[in-house]
Design an enzyme around this catalytic site. Structure first.
Site, short mmCIF file in Angstrom:
data_model
loop_
_atom_site.label_atom_id
_atom_site.label_comp_id
_atom_site.label_asym_id
_atom_site.label_seq_id
_atom_site.Cartn_x
_atom_site.Cartn_y
_atom_site.Cartn_z
N ASP A 10 -5.43 -15.84 4.05
CA ASP A 10 -6.02 -15.01 5.09
C ASP A 10 -6.82 -15.96 6.01
OD1 ASP A 10 -7.42 -12.81 6.42
OD2 ASP A 10 -9.11 -13.32 5.11
N ASP A 12 -9.79 -14.94 8.71
CA ASP A 12 -11.22 -14.58 8.84
C ASP A 12 -11.90 -14.42 7.49
OD1 ASP A 12 -11.91 -14.49 11.48
OD2 ASP A 12 -12.05 -12.31 11.61
N ARG A 139 -21.40 4.60 21.63
CA ARG A 139 -20.64 4.26 20.43
C ARG A 139 -21.46 4.55 19.16
NH1 ARG A 139 -16.94 -0.20 19.01
NH2 ARG A 139 -16.06 -0.11 21.08
N SER A 177 -12.99 4.76 16.33
CA SER A 177 -11.54 4.88 16.44
C SER A 177 -10.86 4.83 15.08
CB SER A 177 -11.00 3.74 17.31
OG SER A 177 -11.22 2.49 16.67
N ASP A 179 -6.83 3.32 13.42
CA ASP A 179 -5.57 2.64 13.70
C ASP A 179 -4.42 3.43 13.09
OD1 ASP A 179 -6.88 0.50 14.92
OD2 ASP A 179 -7.01 -0.64 13.06
N PHE A 218 -3.07 -8.58 -2.09
CA PHE A 218 -3.79 -9.05 -3.29
C PHE A 218 -3.26 -8.33 -4.53
CE2 PHE A 218 -7.36 -8.21 -6.23
CZ PHE A 218 -7.71 -9.51 -6.58
MG LIG Z 1 -10.46 -11.80 5.92
#
Ligand SMILES: [Mg+2]
Length: 245
Positions: A10, A12, A139, A177, A179, A218
């Protein structure tokens, strides 16, 4: 015969501090690791963002680079596949879905609305009942309101029923929001490009808990999963797994 091993990472939180660029130490370490095993990158962001974080040479620096979870797949610097929501669903189904969402939001009575209720991305739709171009204050207020009112969970339930045959996944995240993307378009998507070619596929990620964006890959029986807490921890666990024999 030596085992054919792939180490998949991964981006980030695993190779970089979230949203930051990778350190020279991490990048050097990955090149050392490539002397022992094949190395791949799998990120949810698009290729431009991954290049910003891991360097402009990312496509040639690793054996595999899977951006947008593998919707865009590169092997040895060459693009081997590209997929999109538009192609997958087709324009008619997509239009029916978007029309329904816009009607639903039009009929929704919430304290305020702004603009950009649907953001169309390559691999997903991002739907916001208040609209994405609200201010930070608006927000924050919507997030508080939605905790009580459950606007997003209710909307997701309606969409799930109405579009059951589309086989979509709905993920409520962030403040305003959710996804929408096809089932299976999480990080496990990239495994189709490598599963036949390796005896062991190790995955390293930081969000491996249920609901996290590393959870499915994972947990996949096709991978050996490793939970990491930082780039330094990734390096430590990789050294133990691959470099200390
Ligand atoms: Mg990550």
């Amino acid at each position: 015969m030596a085992k054919r091993i792939l180490a998949l990472f991964d981006v980030d939180g695993t190779l970089t501090v979230p949203r930051k660029t990778a350190s020279k130490q991490t990048l050097d370490f990955l090149q050392e690791l490539r002397k022992v095993v094949k190395v791949g990158i799998v990120g949810g962001s698009d290729l431009v963002k991954i290049q910003e974080q891991l360097g402009d040479n990312v496509l040639t620096a690793y054996d595999y680079v899977f951006s947008e979870n593998g919707l865009v797949a590169h092997k040895g610097g060459e693009q081997i596949a590209v997929q999109s929501l538009k192609v997958h669903l087709g324009e008619d189904k997509l239009k029916r879905f978007i029309n329904f969402v816009l009607h639903y939001i039009a009929d929704l009575d919430i304290p305020i609305k702004r603009g950009t209720f649907i953001e169309f991305r390559n691999g997903m739709l991002n739907v916001s009942p208040i609209g994405r171009n609200c201010s930070q204050e608006e927000r924050d207020a919507f997030e508080v309101f939605d905790k009580e009112a459950g606007v997003r969970p209710k909307m997701v339930e309606v969409l799930r029923k109405e579009f059951a045959e589309y086989n979509l996944t709905y993920s409520i995240g962030g403040q305003i929001s959710f996804d929408v993307f096809p089932q299976g378009w999480d990080k496990t998507y990239c495994l189709r490009f490598v599963e036949g070619d390796f005896d062991e596929i190790h995955f390293f990620g930081d969000k491996t808990f249920p609901g996290g964006n590393d959870y499915e890959i994972f947990m996949s029986e096709k991978t050996v999963g490793h939970t990491v807490t930082s780039p330094a921890d990734t390096e430590k666990q990789c050294t133990e797994a691959f470099l200390s024999q």
